[in-house]
Motif scaffolding. Structure first.
Motif, PDB file in Angstrom:
ATOM      1  N   ALA A 108      38.445  55.381 -20.144  1.00 20.79           N
ATOM      2  CA  ALA A 108      37.059  55.124 -20.543  1.00 20.79           C
ATOM      3  C   ALA A 108      36.974  54.266 -21.799  1.00 20.79           C
ATOM      4  O   ALA A 108      36.004  53.528 -21.998  1.00 20.79           O
ATOM      5  CB  ALA A 108      36.325  56.450 -20.759  1.00 20.79           C
ATOM      6  N   ASP A 109      37.991  54.344 -22.673  1.00 20.08           N
ATOM      7  CA  ASP A 109      37.987  53.545 -23.904  1.00 20.08           C
ATOM      8  C   ASP A 109      38.056  52.048 -23.616  1.00 20.08           C
ATOM      9  O   ASP A 109      37.675  51.234 -24.466  1.00 20.08           O
ATOM     10  CB  ASP A 109      39.164  53.941 -24.791  1.00 20.08           C
ATOM     11  N   TYR A 110      38.561  51.678 -22.441  1.00 18.85           N
ATOM     12  CA  TYR A 110      38.712  50.261 -22.098  1.00 18.85           C
ATOM     13  C   TYR A 110      37.591  49.751 -21.194  1.00 18.85           C
ATOM     14  O   TYR A 110      37.586  48.573 -20.837  1.00 18.85           O
ATOM     15  CB  TYR A 110      40.058  50.042 -21.381  1.00 18.85           C
ATOM     16  N   ASP A 170      41.524  46.232 -20.743  1.00 18.68           N
ATOM     17  CA  ASP A 170      42.991  46.260 -20.815  1.00 18.68           C
ATOM     18  C   ASP A 170      43.463  47.588 -20.252  1.00 18.68           C
ATOM     19  O   ASP A 170      42.666  48.505 -19.999  1.00 18.68           O
ATOM     20  CB  ASP A 170      43.454  46.100 -22.265  1.00 18.68           C
ATOM     21  N   SER A 171      44.770  47.720 -20.084  1.00 21.70           N
ATOM     22  CA  SER A 171      45.370  48.968 -19.636  1.00 21.70           C
ATOM     23  C   SER A 171      46.844  48.955 -20.012  1.00 21.70           C
ATOM     24  O   SER A 171      47.496  47.910 -19.959  1.00 21.70           O
ATOM     25  CB  SER A 171      45.226  49.128 -18.119  1.00 21.70           C
ATOM     26  N   PRO A 172      47.409  50.105 -20.407  1.00 22.88           N
ATOM     27  CA  PRO A 172      48.844  50.156 -20.708  1.00 22.88           C
ATOM     28  C   PRO A 172      49.716  49.806 -19.503  1.00 22.88           C
ATOM     29  O   PRO A 172      50.887  49.454 -19.665  1.00 22.88           O
ATOM     30  CB  PRO A 172      49.053  51.623 -21.126  1.00 22.88           C
ATOM     31  N   LEU A 173      49.159  49.889 -18.293  1.00 26.19           N
ATOM     32  CA  LEU A 173      49.929  49.607 -17.082  1.00 26.19           C
ATOM     33  C   LEU A 173      49.776  48.172 -16.609  1.00 26.19           C
ATOM     34  O   LEU A 173      50.418  47.766 -15.643  1.00 26.19           O
ATOM     35  CB  LEU A 173      49.505  50.562 -15.954  1.00 26.19           C
ATOM     36  N   ALA A 174      48.918  47.393 -17.271  1.00 22.50           N
ATOM     37  CA  ALA A 174      48.731  45.987 -16.878  1.00 22.50           C
ATOM     38  C   ALA A 174      49.745  45.136 -17.631  1.00 22.50           C
ATOM     39  O   ALA A 174      49.437  44.492 -18.635  1.00 22.50           O
ATOM     40  CB  ALA A 174      47.299  45.546 -17.187  1.00 22.50           C
ATOM     41  N   ARG A 175      50.993  45.129 -17.148  1.00 22.46           N
ATOM     42  CA  ARG A 175      52.089  44.511 -17.890  1.00 22.46           C
ATOM     43  C   ARG A 175      52.608  43.221 -17.274  1.00 22.46           C
ATOM     44  O   ARG A 175      53.296  42.464 -17.937  1.00 22.46           O
ATOM     45  CB  ARG A 175      53.252  45.511 -18.003  1.00 22.46           C
ATOM     46  N   GLU A 176      52.344  42.976 -16.013  1.00 23.37           N
ATOM     47  CA  GLU A 176      52.923  41.821 -15.334  1.00 23.37           C
ATOM     48  C   GLU A 176      51.979  40.627 -15.412  1.00 23.37           C
ATOM     49  O   GLU A 176      50.846  40.692 -14.948  1.00 23.37           O
ATOM     50  CB  GLU A 176      53.234  42.164 -13.874  1.00 23.37           C
ATOM     51  N   GLU A 177      52.448  39.553 -16.019  1.00 24.34           N
ATOM     52  CA  GLU A 177      51.658  38.337 -16.139  1.00 24.34           C
ATOM     53  C   GLU A 177      51.435  37.735 -14.754  1.00 24.34           C
ATOM     54  O   GLU A 177      52.366  37.590 -13.958  1.00 24.34           O
ATOM     55  CB  GLU A 177      52.385  37.333 -17.038  1.00 24.34           C
ATOM     56  N   GLY A 178      50.201  37.389 -14.447  1.00 25.56           N
ATOM     57  CA  GLY A 178      49.883  36.765 -13.173  1.00 25.56           C
ATOM     58  C   GLY A 178      49.633  37.739 -12.044  1.00 25.56           C
ATOM     59  O   GLY A 178      49.297  37.326 -10.925  1.00 25.56           O
TER      60      GLY A 178
END
Length: 764
Positions: free
Chosen positions: A504-506, A557-565
């Motif tokens: 919810a913070d994001y 954003d999300s801590p799991l959104a790590r892969e560019e593209g």
């Protein structure tokens, strides 16, 4: 009450500098124990040069340290060993090591042996051992000592299986065996010299290159011997800034107290003038009176601070031994005592200036006439357009003496500024030390990164009483997705209730509850690759089948959104199962109850008897972070509590002294017909005028200061945007208003109980 203000001022300053000093002493000791108490190591010099360096007045301890690594081929009873040769001063004073038994080797045939070798070879003091060289020859030594600290052995020699020779014995041994050794000349400089300048002089005088000199940067930094903002300079700078704020607060508090005290004794000072006292003598009288309070207040503040520093240091050592284990147990910080005494005296002298001048203005005529309570000429009556007469008179009374009004308002305001400034430390320690709410202490990951972990296992984990929270995620990687006519790849991830709450913070648009409750609703992390909006329908290609889902929310954003593209899409477990047909988890994260141990982690790992998973355990690391947070929380909330106490004491003292100073005026008002209820309302209105004015001024100054400190400590490091501190602001405003209202009760009751004649004759 004035003494309490001085005690608290001295106490706060002494505690801030004392804890800073204890921390620096502890971290310095930690660095010394881990790296040695040396400042520079010099290589490739001859004994003549080393003797000249040792003779310099800036050099306190110096000596040779020579080593042969365990890989060089030396052994005892077939066990590879490392060999070190160093003087006893270097062993004890630079490496802070000691022997568990025996004495330090001095003769060429004497040796000290590590406890590891002692136990494995059943050695005793006086035993003779044979040291085997790489060429097969042996050299005999007599054991004179044992050292049992593995950390020190690794620091000095590089291995737990090690022996130590005197430098003379090491030189003889090397000459006989013709073996290469690493030789360094170690120096410890005096704390009273400029170490950077000293080493530059040594380099220049003996033609040494930069490559020949190695500096102990950690120790030099913590001792403030590096150019620029070193660790010690930064810590003491912060303590000094906070101390100045505390000092300003107490100056206004003590000044307002003295001002009220002088006001109620105007006739007394006028009488002194009748007896021949000069204005300078009256001013000195007021200053000495303030200094007389210091005679008892400053020692009390210092003594209290020492106890608090001891208790806090002990708590910090207990809570977070990894960081604070070396803090002194019964340490005395002389710098904190000196600074607090100096600032305490300076505070009182500065606070006494205005009241002293006011007392000096008391004229003999006032003493003779008895008209000492009213020196201000009222040019207009109280404004009764908006308030009743008693309330209007209270407001008018507060503003009649401009200097006193500004002083009182400023004193109230500085309390708010001080509280708001310190409150930023709460945000700082939360960002710096507290692990994120979603941080797992144990992660169980599928070896194949598929949904292969049976959901029944998650239920088994949750039944463990030592587990606080367990939650899983299902992953579908590199799923083809069509967004607004463009083809992309996305990772589709399932969330459950806890993870939806944390996300919810994001959330920047849309609703999370819709995704939780309804099927085929998703959250999408916003990226530069797409321009997705709430309500858009996107198409996923899973298992050769195209399925449409609706975007119900956008995440920044999300801590799991790590892969560019690669896009990141979150959905409920129900939606994930419907889209993919998979019911197992890819990852299960576990959080344990407070006090959990590594055995509790093993219990969870034992549930996965069939394998196929990889465990990532960080229980100790997370616990250490939480312990560190708790240690700093003790400090921060302790300081905030003291600031609140200062605010309460100051408000009650100020209002009480103000009422006492105007006792004769209130008696006159009662004599001309003002009722007790009206008198109380007038005093309340006067107190509230100071409080409201102080709150407004405190907000005008305090909020910008809060923004500056917040931006420096938090925004610059973590990127968190500043917002108005609603809770701290509401809390301190509530405390100020409530205390101001409460402080009126005691003096109002005293006036109510006094006869009118007594109040008019009152001369405190």
């Amino acid at each position: 009450m004035s003494r309490i203000c001085i005690i608290l001022a001295v106490f706060l300053v002494a505690v801030m500098f004392g804890l800073a000093d204890m921390y620096l002493q502890g971290i310095t000791q930690k660095v010394m124990q881990e790296n040695g108490d040396w400042h520079y190591q010099i290589t490739s010099i001859d004994t003549k040069t080393s003797d000249l360096i040792a003779a310099r007045p800036e050099v306190e301890v110096s000596g040779w340290h020579s080593t042969i690594s365990a890989d060089a081929g030396y052994s005892i009873s077939g066990q590879p060993i490392a060999i070190s040769g160093l003087d006893e001063d270097v062993f004890g004073e630079i490496y802070l090591a000691s022997l568990a038994e025996g004495k330090y080797p001095n003769a060429a045939n004497e040796i000290a042996v590590s406890s590891v070798l002692k136990e494995s070879n059943d050695l005793d003091l006086g035993s003779v051992i044979d040291l085997t060289c790489p060429d097969g020859s042996t050299v005999s030594f007599s054991i004179v000592g044992f050292f049992d600290n593995p950390e020190k052995a690794r620091l000095i020699v590089g291995s737990e299986q090690s022996v130590i020779l005197a430098q003379e014995g090491f030189t003889t041994f090397i000459s006989a065996s013709n073996s290469p050794a690493s030789e360094k000349y170690i120096i410890q400089l005096s704390q009273h010299c400029d170490m950077s300048s000293t080493i530059e002089k040594i380099k220049s005088q003996y033609s040494l290159s930069d490559g020949q000199i190695e500096a102990n940067m950690n120790l030099l930094n913590i001792e403030g011997q590096l150019a620029g903002k070193t660790g010690v300079n930064q810590i003491y700078s912060i303590a000094l800034i906070l101390s100045i704020i505390v000092m300003l607060t107490c100056i206004l508090m003590i000044s307002s107290t003295l001002n009220s005290n002088v006001t109620q004794r105007t006739e007394f000072f006028g009488m002194l003038r009748c007896l021949g006292a000069t204005k300078k003598q009256i001013m000195n009288f007021v200053r000495l009176e303030g200094l007389y309070w210091c005679k008892t207040a400053i020692p009390a503040g210092v003594a209290l601070s020492i106890v608090v520093v001891w208790v806090t240091s002990a708590a910090m050592r207990k809570i977070s031994p990894q960081w604070f284990a070396y803090m002194p147990t019964w340490g005395i910080s002389w710098i904190s005592i000196a600074v607090s005494v100096l600032l305490g005296l300076l505070t009182v002298l500065l606070a006494a200036r205005t009241p002293a001048k006011k007392a000096a203005k008391s004229s003999p005529l006032e003493a003779v006439s008895g008209n000492a309570q009213q020196t201000t000429m009222f040019r207009k009556a109280a404004n009764t357009s908006f308030f009743k007469i008693e309330t209007a008179m209270g407001v008018h009374h507060a503003k009649s003496n401009k200097k006193n009004y500004v002083l009182m308002t400023g004193a109230f305001a500085i309390c708010i500024v001080l509280f708001l400034t310190f409150s930023t430390l709460v945000n700082f320690m939360q960002n710096a030390f507290m692990p994120s709410e979603w941080t797992p202490e144990l992660s169980i990951v599928s070896e194949t990164n598929t949904c292969s972990i049976d959901s029944v296992l998650l239920e088994n984990i949750k039944q463990n009483e030592n587990v606080k929270r367990a939650y899983g995620r299902m992953f579908a990687y590199d799923v083809p997705v069509n967004i607004d006519g463009s083809n992309h790849k996305a990772n589709v991830i399932s969330y459950e209730a806890n993870q939806f709450k944390w996300s919810a913070d994001y959330l920047t648009a849309g609703s999370i509850s819709v995704v939780e409750q309804e099927e085929n609703q998703v959250l999408v992390v916003n990226t530069e690759n797409t321009d997705v909006r709430v309500g858009d329908v996107i198409t996923l290609s899973i298992n050769g089948k195209e399925q449409a889902v609706t975007v119900a929310g956008i995440l920044s954003d999300s801590p799991l959104a790590r892969e560019e593209g690669t896009e990141t899409i979150f959905c409920s477990e129900k939606t994930f199962v419907a889209l993919t047909g998979q019911t197992g988890y890819t990852i299960i994260d576990v959080q344990f109850q407070n006090g959990a141990s590594i055995e509790d982690v093993k219990d969870i790992e034992n549930i996965f008897t069939d394998g196929g998973v990889v465990f990532t355990e960080q229980l100790s690391q997370v616990q250490q972070q939480r312990n560190l947070y708790s240690a700093f929380a003790v400090l921060v909330y302790g300081f905030l509590s003291i600031i609140v106490a200062i605010t309460i004491f100051h408000i009650m003292n100020t209002i009480n002294m103000g009422v006492i100073a105007k006792t004769k005026q209130y008696g006159t008002m009662r004599a001309i017909g003002m009722s007790n209820q009206q008198l109380i309302k007038m005093i309340v209105a006067e107190a509230m005028t100071y409080a409201v004015s102080g709150i407004i001024l405190g907000c005008i100054i305090g909020l910008p200061m809060h923004w500056v400190v917040f931006a420096s400590l938090i925004t610059n490091f973590w990127g968190t945007a500043w917002s108005i501190p609603i809770f701290p602001l509401a809390l301190i405003i509530g405390i100020v208003l409530f205390t101001s209202f409460l402080a009126v009760r005691s003096p109002a009751k005293r006036l109510h109980d006094m006869a009118i004649v007594d109040t008019i004759k009152s001369q405190q």
